[in-house]
Motif scaffolding. Structure first.
Motif, PDB file in Angstrom:
ATOM      1  N   VAL A 188      16.688  17.702  35.062  1.00  0.00           N
ATOM      2  CA  VAL A 188      15.449  16.922  35.158  1.00  0.00           C
ATOM      3  C   VAL A 188      15.728  15.465  34.809  1.00  0.00           C
ATOM      4  CG1 VAL A 188      13.204  16.536  34.079  1.00  0.00           C
ATOM      5  CG2 VAL A 188      13.859  18.824  34.803  1.00  0.00           C
ATOM      6  N   ASN A 189      16.537  15.270  33.767  1.00  0.00           N
ATOM      7  CA  ASN A 189      16.899  13.917  33.366  1.00  0.00           C
ATOM      8  C   ASN A 189      17.564  13.188  34.537  1.00  0.00           C
ATOM      9  OD1 ASN A 189      19.087  11.981  32.260  1.00  0.00           O
ATOM     10  ND2 ASN A 189      17.654  12.225  30.567  1.00  0.00           N
ATOM     11  N   GLU A 190      18.489  13.880  35.196  1.00  0.00           N
ATOM     12  CA  GLU A 190      19.220  13.293  36.312  1.00  0.00           C
ATOM     13  C   GLU A 190      18.275  13.016  37.494  1.00  0.00           C
ATOM     14  OE1 GLU A 190      22.944  14.824  36.434  1.00  0.00           O
ATOM     15  OE2 GLU A 190      23.602  13.140  37.686  1.00  0.00           O
ATOM     16  N   LEU A 191      17.452  14.028  37.812  1.00  0.00           N
ATOM     17  CA  LEU A 191      16.544  13.890  38.956  1.00  0.00           C
ATOM     18  C   LEU A 191      15.528  12.774  38.721  1.00  0.00           C
ATOM     19  CD1 LEU A 191      15.914  17.650  39.842  1.00  0.00           C
ATOM     20  CD2 LEU A 191      17.238  15.995  41.143  1.00  0.00           C
ATOM     21  N   ASP A 192      15.070  12.651  37.470  1.00  0.00           N
ATOM     22  CA  ASP A 192      14.128  11.576  37.136  1.00  0.00           C
ATOM     23  C   ASP A 192      14.753  10.222  37.453  1.00  0.00           C
ATOM     24  OD1 ASP A 192      11.741  12.679  36.339  1.00  0.00           O
ATOM     25  OD2 ASP A 192      12.420  13.073  34.292  1.00  0.00           O
ATOM     26  N   GLN A 193      16.050  10.095  37.109  1.00  0.00           N
ATOM     27  CA  GLN A 193      16.725   8.827  37.355  1.00  0.00           C
ATOM     28  C   GLN A 193      16.885   8.576  38.846  1.00  0.00           C
ATOM     29  OE1 GLN A 193      20.120   8.056  34.821  1.00  0.00           O
ATOM     30  NE2 GLN A 193      19.399   9.523  33.332  1.00  0.00           N
ATOM     31  N   VAL A 194      17.231   9.642  39.585  1.00  0.00           N
ATOM     32  CA  VAL A 194      17.384   9.494  41.038  1.00  0.00           C
ATOM     33  C   VAL A 194      16.037   9.111  41.659  1.00  0.00           C
ATOM     34  CG1 VAL A 194      17.960  10.686  43.175  1.00  0.00           C
ATOM     35  CG2 VAL A 194      19.292  11.136  41.127  1.00  0.00           C
ATOM     36  N   LEU A 195      14.977   9.749  41.167  1.00  0.00           N
ATOM     37  CA  LEU A 195      13.635   9.464  41.686  1.00  0.00           C
ATOM     38  C   LEU A 195      13.269   8.016  41.438  1.00  0.00           C
ATOM     39  CD1 LEU A 195      10.909  10.391  42.867  1.00  0.00           C
ATOM     40  CD2 LEU A 195      10.229  11.076  40.579  1.00  0.00           C
ATOM     41  N   SER A 196      13.508   7.575  40.204  1.00  0.00           N
ATOM     42  CA  SER A 196      13.158   6.206  39.859  1.00  0.00           C
ATOM     43  C   SER A 196      13.960   5.221  40.700  1.00  0.00           C
ATOM     44  CB  SER A 196      13.416   6.013  38.370  1.00  0.00           C
ATOM     45  OG  SER A 196      13.271   4.684  38.019  1.00  0.00           O
ATOM     46  N   GLN A 197      15.242   5.560  40.929  1.00  0.00           N
ATOM     47  CA  GLN A 197      16.076   4.690  41.749  1.00  0.00           C
ATOM     48  C   GLN A 197      15.547   4.654  43.191  1.00  0.00           C
ATOM     49  OE1 GLN A 197      20.150   5.839  42.381  1.00  0.00           O
ATOM     50  NE2 GLN A 197      20.860   3.780  41.930  1.00  0.00           N
ATOM     51  N   SER A 198      15.153   5.813  43.674  1.00  0.00           N
ATOM     52  CA  SER A 198      14.632   5.890  45.039  1.00  0.00           C
ATOM     53  C   SER A 198      13.356   5.059  45.168  1.00  0.00           C
ATOM     54  CB  SER A 198      14.375   7.347  45.393  1.00  0.00           C
ATOM     55  OG  SER A 198      13.722   7.444  46.623  1.00  0.00           O
ATOM     56  N   GLN A 199      12.523   5.101  44.107  1.00  0.00           N
ATOM     57  CA  GLN A 199      11.302   4.291  44.125  1.00  0.00           C
ATOM     58  C   GLN A 199      11.650   2.809  44.145  1.00  0.00           C
ATOM     59  OE1 GLN A 199       9.584   6.189  40.755  1.00  0.00           O
ATOM     60  NE2 GLN A 199       8.276   7.544  41.978  1.00  0.00           N
ATOM     61  N   GLN A 200      12.743   2.469  43.409  1.00  0.00           N
ATOM     62  CA  GLN A 200      13.176   1.077  43.419  1.00  0.00           C
ATOM     63  C   GLN A 200      13.666   0.694  44.818  1.00  0.00           C
ATOM     64  OE1 GLN A 200      12.949  -1.302  41.012  1.00  0.00           O
ATOM     65  NE2 GLN A 200      13.759  -2.746  42.524  1.00  0.00           N
ATOM     66  N   PHE A 201      14.360   1.615  45.490  1.00  0.00           N
ATOM     67  CA  PHE A 201      14.817   1.337  46.850  1.00  0.00           C
ATOM     68  C   PHE A 201      13.620   1.042  47.757  1.00  0.00           C
ATOM     69  CE2 PHE A 201      18.880   4.066  46.188  1.00  0.00           C
ATOM     70  CZ  PHE A 201      19.529   2.971  45.645  1.00  0.00           C
ATOM     71  N   SER A 202      12.534   1.788  47.556  1.00  0.00           N
ATOM     72  CA  SER A 202      11.329   1.535  48.355  1.00  0.00           C
ATOM     73  C   SER A 202      10.798   0.140  48.080  1.00  0.00           C
ATOM     74  CB  SER A 202      10.252   2.569  48.032  1.00  0.00           C
ATOM     75  OG  SER A 202      10.685   3.845  48.386  1.00  0.00           O
ATOM     76  N   THR A 203      10.803  -0.241  46.780  1.00  0.00           N
ATOM     77  CA  THR A 203      10.362  -1.590  46.418  1.00  0.00           C
ATOM     78  C   THR A 203      11.255  -2.630  47.092  1.00  0.00           C
ATOM     79  OG1 THR A 203       9.793  -0.666  44.283  1.00  0.00           O
ATOM     80  CG2 THR A 203       9.765  -3.053  44.459  1.00  0.00           C
ATOM     81  N   ASN A 204      12.584  -2.372  47.044  1.00  0.00           N
ATOM     82  CA  ASN A 204      13.522  -3.287  47.695  1.00  0.00           C
ATOM     83  C   ASN A 204      13.209  -3.402  49.178  1.00  0.00           C
ATOM     84  OD1 ASN A 204      14.759  -3.282  45.227  1.00  0.00           O
ATOM     85  ND2 ASN A 204      16.609  -2.216  45.879  1.00  0.00           N
ATOM     86  N   ALA A 205      12.915  -2.254  49.802  1.00  0.00           N
ATOM     87  CA  ALA A 205      12.646  -2.242  51.238  1.00  0.00           C
ATOM     88  C   ALA A 205      11.406  -3.069  51.543  1.00  0.00           C
ATOM     89  CB  ALA A 205      12.477  -0.808  51.725  1.00  0.00           C
ATOM     90  N   THR A 206      10.388  -2.938  50.696  1.00  0.00           N
ATOM     91  CA  THR A 206       9.164  -3.718  50.894  1.00  0.00           C
ATOM     92  C   THR A 206       9.468  -5.206  50.805  1.00  0.00           C
ATOM     93  OG1 THR A 206       8.022  -1.920  49.812  1.00  0.00           O
ATOM     94  CG2 THR A 206       6.774  -3.941  50.118  1.00  0.00           C
ATOM     95  N   SER A 207      10.304  -5.544  49.815  1.00  0.00           N
ATOM     96  CA  SER A 207      10.653  -6.949  49.637  1.00  0.00           C
ATOM     97  C   SER A 207      11.455  -7.457  50.836  1.00  0.00           C
ATOM     98  CB  SER A 207      11.428  -7.098  48.327  1.00  0.00           C
ATOM     99  OG  SER A 207      12.290  -8.184  48.376  1.00  0.00           O
ATOM    100  N   ALA A 208      12.424  -6.642  51.308  1.00  0.00           N
ATOM    101  CA  ALA A 208      13.226  -7.025  52.477  1.00  0.00           C
ATOM    102  C   ALA A 208      12.321  -7.157  53.692  1.00  0.00           C
ATOM    103  CB  ALA A 208      14.299  -5.980  52.732  1.00  0.00           C
ATOM    104  N   ASN A 209      11.374  -6.256  53.804  1.00  0.00           N
ATOM    105  CA  ASN A 209      10.449  -6.272  54.923  1.00  0.00           C
ATOM    106  C   ASN A 209       9.689  -7.600  54.967  1.00  0.00           C
ATOM    107  OD1 ASN A 209       9.422  -4.311  56.981  1.00  0.00           O
ATOM    108  ND2 ASN A 209       7.486  -5.017  56.129  1.00  0.00           N
ATOM    109  N   SER A 210       9.235  -8.036  53.789  1.00  0.00           N
ATOM    110  CA  SER A 210       8.445  -9.264  53.798  1.00  0.00           C
ATOM    111  C   SER A 210       9.333 -10.463  54.112  1.00  0.00           C
ATOM    112  CB  SER A 210       7.673  -9.414  52.490  1.00  0.00           C
ATOM    113  OG  SER A 210       8.296 -10.323  51.638  1.00  0.00           O
ATOM    114  N   SER A 211      10.586 -10.464  53.633  1.00  0.00           N
ATOM    115  CA  SER A 211      11.502 -11.567  53.976  1.00  0.00           C
ATOM    116  C   SER A 211      11.740 -11.598  55.474  1.00  0.00           C
ATOM    117  CB  SER A 211      12.856 -11.385  53.283  1.00  0.00           C
ATOM    118  OG  SER A 211      12.686 -11.296  51.915  1.00  0.00           O
ATOM    119  N   LEU A 212      11.967 -10.408  56.046  1.00  0.00           N
ATOM    120  CA  LEU A 212      12.266 -10.355  57.474  1.00  0.00           C
ATOM    121  C   LEU A 212      11.046 -10.720  58.318  1.00  0.00           C
ATOM    122  CD1 LEU A 212      14.547  -7.200  57.561  1.00  0.00           C
ATOM    123  CD2 LEU A 212      15.228  -9.556  58.020  1.00  0.00           C
TER     124      LEU A 212
END
Lengths: 629, 395
Positions: free
Chosen positions: B49-73
C-alpha cells in the motif's frame, strides 16, 4: 485405661491439626505462591514397644507442602521467556505504531517532495514553485526527525526499564539471601518440620525474579538456594548477594548496560537473554537500533543523491547548485575504555554499498579488525587507516588520527543517527538547481550529419566548468576545442573543463558545436531530481529511496507480527506450566471440602472413643463402688 | 489433571482479555473501514500500500505535468496559428507586388503593410506565456529572443527544448525554440537556390526550379552564364552548354531551372545549395525589394527575381510552420492519450489499494458476531462451573 484416653487424645489433637491445615489451605486458596499443605500422620508406638500390636495413638509427623521443584523450575523458565517476549512486544508494537503505514510520514513527505520537483520542472523560473519545493523538503526533513526522535525516545524508555528491573532484581536477591539464612536456621531447628511459610515466600520471590531475568537455581543440603543469572554469574550464593548495577555503554553513554560491578570490565548484558531485562536488551539491539539504522539509510540515500544532483545543476543565479540537505556523516565514537587519545572519523564513499549496520573497529597486536555490530561477523576491508589509504569496507572510508593503543575500539554508526540529523541547508528558492549545468547545441549552419549528446559534469570543482566552449571541426576527422586540436572518433567522448560530451555521426569541415551553461528556462536538472523518485539508490543501487520506505514498513510490521505470534505461543507454554504447578501445588476447594469432612468424622469418632473410654471407666468405678458398699 | 479454582479464575480472566482485545481490534477496523491500521496486522500489504500510494501520487503528478504541458503547447499553437496567418498575408502581398502591374506608389504602400506585418511577426516571435516566459527562447526564457536588425533579426535564445514527464518513461516537449520555428528554414526550393547576378543587364527572370533526380544532384555551387542571348554554359565537369529559349527549362545534374525573359550576354545565374534563412531575413528582403522600384526592364527583372526569392522563402516558412504545428498537434495528442492512460491507471491503483487496505465488512461483521457469541458463551460457562462446589452440599 490411660492408654485409651491417651490414644483418643492424640487422635483429637492430630485431627484438630489436620482440620487446621485444611482450613489454612482453604484460607490460602487464592494466595499466590501458596502450596497446598497436608498432614503426615503416623502410628505412635508406645514407650515399651507395641503391646499386642496396639500402638499408642496417632501423631502428626510433619505438615508437608505439595511441591515439585521440576515443575516450579519449568514454570520459572517459561515465565522468563514470556516476560522477555512481552517486553519486546511492548516495544515492537510501539515501533509498529510510530512507523505505521507511511514510514512515520516519510513516504508521504517524500512523494510530495519529488512531485514538487516536477512542478518546478513545469516552470523552472517560477519562484512560487521553488518556494513550494523548499516547503516540501522542510516537511520531509521534519518527518525524518520526528520519526527518529520517537524511536530514540524508546531508548530512553528502555533505559528506565533497565534501571527499574535492576533495582528490583537486587531487592529480590536480598530477600532470597535473607530467607536463605532463616530457612537454614529453621530447617536445622525444626526437628524435621520444614519451614513451609518461608519456603513458599522464597519460591514466590524466585518466581517474581524469574519474570525480571532468566535464572537457574541450585539447592544446598542446608536448604539454601543459590541463584545464577546470564551465563552462570552468581546472583545469590547462600546468604550473600552480588549486586547488579547499570553502567553506560562504552561507546554510547546514552545506552545503559548491566554490570556486576561499577567498572566497565564486568558488563554482562550480552549473556542476559530472558526475563523482562533480557527482553528490553533484545528489543534495543534487534528492533529499535535496526529500525533507526534502516530509516537512517533512507535518509543518507536521499540526501546524498539529492545533493549530488543539485551539485550537477545550475541555480537561478547561474551558479552551480549547493547542497539542498546538510551532509550526513557517519558517527564515530571511541570506546570509553580506550587507553589512547587516537581519534577516528569516517566518510561514506558509496551509498549503495551501505548495509545499514554499525561496525566496531578494533586494534589489537598491530592489526585492525572490523566487526559488524548487528551480525557479529568479521568484515573484510582494505587500507591501513591513514588519510592516504583509509580503511574501506561496505561503502565506508575510516581514517584514524594515528596508531591507537592495542585493545582500543571504535564504533562506526553510518546511519543510526542520520535520520535525526536530516536538515534543509538552503533557504533561498533561487538556489534550487533546476537547470542542467551545461547545454549543448549544434551550429545553425552545420552541413554535416553529426549530432551532439547532452554534456555530463565530471568534475564539478573545475574552475572553467561553466566557460562556454565551441568545438569546431577543421575537417571531418579532427576538431579544435579550447585551443587544442584533437582527432575525432564518432561516438567518442570529448572531455574538457570538467565536463564530457559525445558527438557522433559525420561532421563536415567548418561545423561547430557549443557547450555552454544552462539557461534559466532549462529544466533538465529539475527533471532529473523529480526522476529520482524511481532511481535505484540504496542496496547496491537496486532500490529507490521511496521503495526503501515501503521495505521499512514491511520489515517493521513483520518484526511486530513475529513478536506477537511468539508471545501467543509462549503464553500457551506458560499456561501449560502454570497448570502443571497448580495441579501439584494448588488448592482445590472440593478436595479440601472432602478432607474437611474426613477429618471432622475422624474427630467425631475419636471423641466418641473418648466417651466410650469414659463409660468403661465409670462402669469399672461403679462396680468397684458396689463391691465396697 | 487436577484443576484448582485459582487457576480456573486466572485462565478465565486471560481468555476474557484476549477475546475482548480481539473484539476491540475488529471494532476499530470496522469503525475506520481499514483492514489494518498498523503494518504488523499485515506487513506485506502495508508495504505494498505504501508503494502503491507513492505510485498513485506520482501518477497524479504526471497528470498535473500533462495539464501544464498542454497549456504551454496551447499557447505555442496559438502563436503558430498567428504566424501562419501573417505568412499567408505576406505571401498574398508579395504575389500582388510581383504581378508586374503595380505602380511605384502601390509598391511602396505594400511595403508599408509589410513593415506593419514585420512588427507583428516580431511580437509573435517574442510571445510570452502567462508566467512571463518567452516561449520561443529555448531554455533562455527570461529575455526577448528576437531583435530586428537592418538585415533581419538576431536570435539570442538557444536551441534548448524543455520537456516534462507525463508518464513513467515518457516525456513531452513543452515547446519549440525560435531557432527551429523562425531560423532553420531552407531558402530557395529547399534544396538549392537560384540567384540572379547583381550585375545582370538583361531581363532574365527566374521561374520554377525543381530537383528531378535527387541522386544526380551533388550540391555543389554552379553558375549559369549566358555566352550569348540564346546560349548558356554551366560550369559542370565537363561544362554543360545549351540553347536558351524563354520559358523552357534548363536541366543539368538532376535539377531543372526555368528562366524567362531576355538575358543579356554576360548575365549570370548562380545555383547554390540551400542554406538556412530566417523568416525575418526574408521579410527584410521583401521590404528592401519594394523600396527600390525601377521602371526599366532590367529593374523590373531584378524586382521579379528578388520577389521570386521571397516567395520561395515564404513557401518554405509556411511549410516549416505547418510542420511545427503538426508536431505540436502530435504532442497534444500524446498528452491526451497519456492523460487518459493515467486516469485509468489511477483508477486501477485506487482499486488495488482499496482491495489491500479496505475492510471486507461482511467478513468483519461476521467475525465480530462470532467473537461476541464466543465471549458470552465463555461468560456463561464460567458462571455455571463456578456454581459447582462441594461446599454447597455440606450442611
Amino acid at each position: 485405661m490411660s492408654d485409651l484416653f491417651q490414644i483418643s487424645l492424640s487422635a483429637l489433637q492430630s485431627f484438630q491439626t489436620a482440620i487446621s491445615v485444611t482450613s489454612n489451605n482453604i484460607a490460602n486458596a487464592n494466595t499466590p505462591g501458596y502450596a497446598e499443605e497436608s498432614v503426615d500422620l503416623s502410628n505412635e508406638v508406645a514407650a515399651g514397644g507395641l503391646q499386642l500390636g496396639i500402638g499408642n495413638g496417632v501423631e502428626v509427623e510433619s505438615v508437608n507442602r505439595a511441591y515439585s521443584a521440576l515443575a516450579e523450575n519449568q514454570l520459572n523458565t517459561s515465565q522468563s521467556s514470556l516476560s522477555a517476549l512481552t517486553s519486546q512486544q511492548t516495544l515492537t508494537n510501539q515501533i509498529d505504531n510510530i512507523v505505521g503505514t507511511t514510514a512515520g510520514g516519510v513516504s508521504t513527505a517524500l512523494t510530495n517532495y519529488y512531485n514538487a520537483w516536477s512542478t518546478v520542472a513545469n516552470d523552472p523560473t517560477s519562484t512560487a514553485a521553488r518556494q513550494a519545493l523548499l516547503g516540501t523538503a522542510q516537511s520531509l526533513a521534519q518527518a525524518f526527525q520526528t520519526t527518529s526522535g520517537q524511536l530514540q525516545n524508546l531508548n530512553t524508555q528502555i533505559n528506565s526499564g533497565i534501571t527499574t528491573d535492576v533495582s528490583q532484581i537486587n531487592a529480590d536477591a536480598q530477600s532470597i539471601a535473607a530467607l536463605n539464612a532463616q530457612i537454614t536456621i529453621g530447617t536445622a531447628n525444626g526437628g524435621g518440620q520444614p519451614p513451609n511459610d518461608l519456603l513458599d515466600q522464597r519460591d514466590s520471590i524466585i518466581a517474581n525474579l524469574s519474570t525480571l531475568v532468566g535464572i537457574s537455581t541450585t539447592t544446598d543440603s542446608n536448604g539454601a538456594v543459590n541463584v545464577f543469572i546470564g551465563a552462570g554469574q552468581p546472583l545469590v550464593l547462600q546468604n550473600t548477594v552480588t549486586q547488579l548495577t547499570t553502567v553506560p555503554n562504552q561507546f554510547d553513554a546514552s545506552q545503559l548496560e548491566i554490570s556486576t560491578a561499577t567498572s566497565q570490565g564486568n558488563v554482562i548484558s550480552n549473556s542476559i537473554t530472558s526475563g523482562d531485562l533480557g527482553g528490553l536488551l533484545a528489543a534495543r539491539s534487534q528492533a529499535v537500533t535496526p529500525t533507526l539504522n534502516e530509516l537512517g539509510q533512507i535518509a543518507v540515500g536521499l540526501t546524498t543523491s539529492v545533493n549530488a544532483q543539485q551539485n550537477a545543476g545550475l541555480d537561478l543565479t547561474g551558479a552551480l547548485g549547493a547542497n539542498l540537505f546538510t551532509t550526513l556523516t557517519p558517527a564515530v565514537t571511541a570506546s570509553s575504555k580506550n587507553t589512547d587519545a587516537t581519534s577516528a572519523s569516517a566518510a561514506i564513499t558509496s551509498v549503495g554499498a551501505l548495509t545499514g549496520d554499525s561496525y566496531v573497529l578494533s586494534y589489537k597486536s598491530g592489526a585492525y579488525s572490523l566487526t559488524d555490530q548487528q551480525t557479529g561477523a568479521a568484515v573484510a576491508f582494505t587500507g591501513t587507516g591513514t588519510s592516504a589509504n583509509p580503511i574501506t569496507a561496505d561503502g565506508l572510508a575510516i581514517t584514524l588520527s594515528g596508531t591507537p593503543a592495542s585493545g582500543d575500539e571504535f564504533l562506526i554508526q553510518p546511519t543510526t543517527n542520520a535520520a535525526g540529523n536530516v536538515a534543509v541547508a538552503l533557504t533561498n528558492p533561487s538556489q534550487l538547481a533546476a537547470a542542467g549545468a551545461l547545454q549543448t547545441a549544434a551550429g545553425a549552419n552545420n552541413t554535416g550529419s553529426a549530432t551532439i549528446g547532452a554534456a555530463s559534469v565530471q568534475t564539478p570543482s573545475n574552475a572553467n566548468l561553466l566557460t562556454p566552449t565551441t568545438i569546431t571541426f577543421s575537417s571531418p576527422t579532427s576538431y579544435t576545442a579550447g585551443g587544442n586540436t584533437y582527432a575525432y572518433t564518432s561516438g567518442g567522448n570529448i572531455a574538457l573543463n570538467g565536463w564530457q560530451v559525445a558527438i557522433s555521426g559525420t561532421p563536415a569541415a567548418g561545423d561547430t558545436f557549443t557547450v555552454q551553461p544552462g539557461a534559466a528556462g532549462n529544466n533538465q536538472n529539475a527533471l532529473a531530481l523529480a526522476g529520482q523518485a524511481t532511481l535505484g539508490v540504496v542496496d547496491g543501487g537496486t532500490v529507490s529511496v521511496s521503495g526503501a520506505t515501503s521495505d521499512l514498513v514491511t520489515s517493521v510490521g513483520t518484526v511486530a507480527q513475529q513478536t506477537n505470534t511468539a508471545v501467543t505461543a509462549q503464553t500457551s507454554i506458560n499456561t501449560q506450566a502454570k497448570q502443571t504447578v497448580q495441579s501439584i501445588s494448588g488448592v482445590n476447594l472440593d478436595d479440601e471440602a472432602a478432607s474437611l469432612l474426613q477429618w471432622q468424622q475422624a474427630y467425631q469418632a475419636s471423641a466418641q472413643a473418648f466417651t466410650i473410654g469414659n463409660s468403661v471407666f465409670t462402669t469399672l468405678m461403679d462396680s468397684i463402688n458396689g463391691t465396697y458398699s | 489433571m487436577r484443576i484448582t479454582q485459582g487457576l480456573e479464575q486466572t485462565q478465565f480472566i486471560s481468555a476474557l482479555n484476549s477475546l475482548e482485545s480481539n473484539i476491540a481490534t475488529n471494532q476499530n477496523d470496522i469503525s475506520t473501514g481499514l483492514a489494518f491500521t498498523t503494518p504488523s496486522e499485515n506487513p506485506a500489504a502495508a508495504g505494498s500500500v505504501n508503494e502503491l500510494d507513492q505510485v498513485l501520487s506520482q501518477s497524479q503528478q504526471f497528470s498535473t505535468n500533462a495539464t501544464s504541458a498542454n497549456s504551454s503547447l496551447e499557447t505555442e499553437s496559438n502563436a503558430l496559428g498567428q504566424l501562419q496567418t501573417q505568412l499567408q498575408s505576406l505571401y498574398s502581398l508579395t504575389l500582388e507586388a510581383n504581378s508586374g502591374t503595380e505602380s511605384a506608389s502601390n509598391l511602396s504602400a505594400i511595403g508599408a503593410q509589410v513593415t506593419q506585418i514585420q512588427n507583428t511577426l516580431l511580437s509573435v516571435a517574442n510571445t510570452q506565456d502567462g508566467a512571463g516566459n518567452y516561449i520561443f527562447g529555448g531554455y533562455a526564457t527570461q529575455a526577448a529572443p528576437f531583435a530586428l536588425t537592418a538585415t533581419g533579426a538576431t536570435y539570442s535564445g538557444d536551441t534548448g527544448q524543455a520537456k516534462v514527464q507525463i508518464a513513467a518513461g515518457e516525456t513531452v516537449a513543452t515547446g519549440d525554440n525560435g531557432d527551429v520555428v523562425f531560423n532553420q528554414i531552407k531558402n530557395g526550393n529547399g534544396t538549392f537556390t537560384v540567384t540572379a547576378g547583381t550585375g545582370n543587364t538583361g531581363s532574365g527572370v527566374i521561374g520554377n526550379t525543381s530537383v528531378t533526380n535527387a541522386a544526380a544532384y551533388d550540391g555543389k555551387p554552379y553558375t549559369i552564364s549566358f555566352t550569348g542571348p540564346t546560349a548558356y554554359s554551366i560550369n559542370t565537369v565537363p561544362p554543360t552548354t545549351g540553347t536558351y529559349t524563354s520559358g523552357q527549362a534548363i536541366a543539368f545534374d538532376g535539377v531543372q531551372i526555368t528562366l524567362s525573359g531576355a538575358p543579356a550576354t554576360g548575365d549570370t545565374f548562380a545555383v547554390d545549395p540551400s542554406t538556412n534563412q530566417s523568416i525575418f531575413t526574408t521579410v527584410q528582403n521583401l521590404i528592401t525589394a519594394l523600396q527600390s522600384p525601377s521602371s526599366s526592364s532590367t529593374g523590373k527583372a531584378q524586382l521579379n527575381n528578388a520577389l521570386a526569392g521571397v516567395l520561395n522563402g515564404l513557401t518554405q516558412a509556411i511549410t516549416n510552420t505547418g510542420n511545427v504545428e503538426a508536431q505540436v498537434g502530435g504532442r497534444l495528442n500524446a498528452i491526451t492519450t497519456a492523460q487518459s492512460v493515467a486516469t485509468s491507471q489511477q483508477t486501477q491503483l485506487q482499486t488495488s489499494i482499496s482491495s489491500l487496505q479496505s475492510l471486507d465488512y461482511t467478513s468483519a461483521v461476521t467475525t465480530l458476531t462470532a467473537q461476541q457469541t464466543q465471549l458470552s458463551a465463555a461468560m456463561q460457562a464460567y458462571t455455571l462451573t463456578q456454581g459447582l462446589s462441594l461446599f454447597k452440599y455440606i450442611q
